[in-house]
Design an enzyme around this catalytic site. Structure first.
Site: not given
Ligand code: IPM
Ligand code: MG
Length: 366
Positions: A144, A195, A228, A252, A256
């Site tokens: 990032y 990884k 993975d 990240d 999710d």
């Molecule tokens: C998160 C989001 C952010 C990230 C984006 C919006 C930049 O997806 O907080 O997980 O990738 O960190």
């Molecule tokens: Mg995210």
């Protein structure tokens, strides 16, 4: 009377709707516990762009700097989708905030109450007791923020883009420390994700985590898993994990995945803790729901405020050292939801309540 000084960055679409209700719950707890609230509201995200020309206006940053914590809503939506990626509300608000306050430790609880297992896309027999895990994501390093980060046209006319993945041992050690503290408050089980079969940064990651835990936390049961495989194991049986720790990008993606198997984004909160200390000597932090701005249901009064309410609990715990009111809020949310007060996203198509009534139900349990 202790005064809680925090910035309120509600953001866009459902952001202000759920924030208003979360503040009402927080106000109720504060009265009961003898705490004075001193929130200062400021524009962020699309509201920042519309009112100040910037997703993170300087005035907002100053308010955050003068606070002991940031209570964040959510930002972005169709209105600003045409902007270049670098100016998009999400990226242009969150990433600079993370960098400015060195919010290196992102704690994302993956919690699904047993009563709500039917909301998960996973078969109920894989999660008979719901889900209760925590993802600790490194938030200020890796791909990032590493430099160089650029797009160039090569002499032969081809175009090339580069992102750089960098980790220092000290960055890995401090996130490992956060993971250890979290693991100690739970089952003392930690799984580090990397990884290491391919990436140099992962080789350093695995070595550093291993040595740091051996030296400082022999009481913690540490394991390692390739990312993975971790993505697969999360859907095969999420509760084989307790606390996960991983680098920025893997975190990240995995967080999710964790969020979706937990059924509703409307229930998930998160804390991003900084390297710096606030005026109380505790970690400065940013607290936000996982769900996003949900433009499709904005203005209807039906958004689930629970994630924002639970973010308040995390703020009380981590930035104000107030464990008891934090735990009371968490118990009240759980009680209200399992007792049958549910917004549409968690009602299985049955009777549902609106944002305000959901907050009322939480207050009634306090
Ligand atoms: C998160 C989001 C952010 C990230 C984006 C919006 C930049 O997806 O907080 O997980 O990738 O960190
Ligand atoms: Mg995210």
């Amino acid at each position: 009377m202790p005064t809680l000084k925090f910035a309120v960055l509600a953001g866009d679409y459902i952001g202000p709707e759920v924030m208003a209700e979360a503040l009402r719950v927080l106000g109720h707890v504060a009265r009961q516990e003898g705490l004075a609230l001193a929130p200062t509201a400021a524009d962020v995200g699309g509201a920042g762009i519309d009112n100040h020309g910037k997703a993170l206006p300087d005035s907002t940053l100053r308010i955050c700097e003068a606070s002991d914590a940031i209570l964040f809503g959510s930002v972005g939506g169709p209105k600003w989708e045409k902007l270049p990626p670098k100016e998009q509300p999400e990226r242009a608000a969150l990433l600079p905030l993370r960098k400015h306050f060195t919010l290196f430790a992102n704690i994302r609880p993956g919690l699904l109450y047993p009563e709500l297992t039917g909301l998960s896309p996973l078969k109920s027999e894989r999660i008979p007791d719901g889900i209760d895990i925590v993802c600790i994501r490194e938030l200020t390093g890796g791909l990032y923020f590493g430099k160089p980060k650029e797009t160039t046209t090569l002499p032969d006319g081809d175009v090339q883009a580069v992102d750089t993945m960098i980790y220092r041992r000290s960055e890995i050690e401090r996130i490992t420390e956060t993971a250890i503290v979290t693991a100690r408050s739970r089952k003392k089980k930690l799984c580090s994700i990397d990884k290491a079969n391919v990436l140099e940064t992962s080789v350093l990651w695995r070595k550093t985590v291993t040595e740091y835990v051996a030296r400082n936390a022999p009481d913690i049961e540490l394991s390692h898993m390739l990312v993975d495989n971790a993505a697969m194991q999360l859907v095969r049986g999420p509760n084989q994990f307790d606390v996960l720790v991983t680098e920025n990008m893997f975190g990240d993606i995995l967080s999710d995945e964790m969020a979706v198997i937990c059924g509703s984004l409307g229930m998930l909160s998160s804390a991003s803790l900084g390297a710096g200390r606030n005026s109380l000597g505790l970690p400065f932090g940013l607290y936000e729901p996982a769900g996003g701005t949900a433009p499709d249901i904005a203005g209807k009064g039906i958004a689930n405020p629970c994630a924002q309410v639970l973010s308040c609990a995390l703020m009380l715990r981590h930035s104000f050292g107030l464990e008891k009111p934090a735990a009371r809020i968490e118990a009240a949310v759980r009680g209200a939801v399992t007792g049958g007060s549910r917004t549409a996203d968690i009602s299985f198509g049955g009777a549902s309540v609106g944002t305000r009534a959901m907050a009322d139900a939480i207050i009634a349990r306090l």
